[in-house]
Design an enzyme around this catalytic site. Structure first.
Site, short mmCIF file in Angstrom:
data_model
loop_
_atom_site.label_atom_id
_atom_site.label_comp_id
_atom_site.label_asym_id
_atom_site.label_seq_id
_atom_site.Cartn_x
_atom_site.Cartn_y
_atom_site.Cartn_z
NE ARG A 165 -3.84 2.51 2.79
CZ ARG A 165 -3.90 3.38 1.78
NH1 ARG A 165 -5.07 3.70 1.26
NH2 ARG A 165 -2.80 3.92 1.29
CB CYS A 182 -0.98 -0.02 1.16
SG CYS A 182 -0.23 -0.14 2.81
#
Length: 309
Positions: A264, A259
């Site tokens: 994430r 990410c």
């Protein structure tokens, strides 16, 4: 009379422990339900940790008995850009009373975003089978389940972590090998579509930036939030498998997720590796490293140029 009471107390404890052990053993797999957690709040073989994006929510109320882990201090190296060292993490687990037989459950806010990152850190350091509370803090609160403000204390353990970390981490050199055709690995970019396309450099308000926008050549885009339902619980394994298969990700070859800074993408690492059983590593250098690196190729369909968005 005294011996009778003692025997009764022993028998009652045995019944309770038997029930607790049965409940603990009944929940297999990488996820536990809110109901299971509620049944095991007093289980000495279960330890619950909260890892939330907003670390302040713990003080306002948390699952009874849960220990708070601040992602930006407890689970990172404060000097290097790195995850927490083995020695510091081992000391943390010892203080929490975790041993080799403890069932570790993590949960957090924002659909378990940082809780999944915590699971990745736990697994790297050899815990291996840590579980996530399905739905995390959002689902627990929505069900009206109990919250507590007390800070728990546990007897110190003597857990000894492996000296070699698990191979769950990809480095820049590993990603470049894929880009240059030297490794047959799928790349999954889990940022938002505008980040992936290069239309924006990062979500509004974030501090971590790259001098270039776009994505790693060959990466497919699957925004991480697409793996959960509205109530915060993960979609079914069949739904997840189908969604990734539509992008050509079917587990037939290794996968690297990334990410912007690697958090994430840990959520997607958890989905692909722990729920679907695929071979996955997380690239925590992610776009802030790759997009700032000198001499590496990118794809930028939007054609944005630094300073001229």
């Amino acid at each position: 009379m005294h011996s009778t009471l003692k025997a009764l107390a022993t028998a009652t404890s045995a019944i309770l422990l038997t029930g607790i052990s049965f409940a603990a053993a009944a929940q297999e797999g990488p996820l536990v339900t809110a109901e299971w957690v509620q049944e095991n709040l007093q289980n000495p073989d279960v330890r619950i940790f909260e890892v939330s994006v907003d670390t302040g929510v713990y003080e306002r109320g948390h699952i009874p008995g849960a220990i708070n882990l601040a992602w930006h201090t407890d689970l990172v190296d404060p000097i290097r850009r790195d995850i927490v060292s083995r020695d510091n993490f081992e000391a943390l687990l010892q203080e929490a009373g975790v041993d080799e037989d403890t069932t570790v459950v993590l949960y957090g806010d924002n659909n378990n975003w940082f809780a999944a990152w915590g699971a990745w850190v736990f697994d790297i350091h050899g815990l291996g089978e840590v579980k996530l509370l399905d739905g995390g803090r959002k689902y627990w609160e929505a069900q009206g389940l109990p919250l507590d403000t007390a800070t728990p204390e546990y007897a110190t353990s003597a857990i000894d972590l492996p000296t070699e970390p698990a191979d769950l981490r990809a480095r820049l050199v590993d990603v470049l090998e894929v880009v240059e055709g030297g490794a047959d690995v799928s790349l999954v970019d889990i940022r938002g579509p505008k980040e992936y396309s290069g239309e924006i450099f990062a979500p509004e308000g974030v501090q971590e930036l790259s001098i270039r926008a776009g994505h790693i050549p060959g990466a497919v885009n699957f925004p991480w939030g697409g793996a959960v339902n509205e109530d915060g619980r993960f979609k079914s394994a069949d739904e997840l498998k189908a969604a990734f298969a539509d992008l050509g990700i079917d587990g037939s070859k290794p996968i690297i997720t990334y990410c912007r800074i690697g958090e994430r993408s840990s959520h997607t690492w958890f989905v692909l590796s722990r729920i679907l059983g695929y071979e996955v590593r997380n690239y925590d250098g992610s776009w802030t490293e790759y997009g700032n690196a000198v001499g590496v190729p990118i794809e930028n369909p939007s054609g944005t140029v630094w300073g001229k968005i």
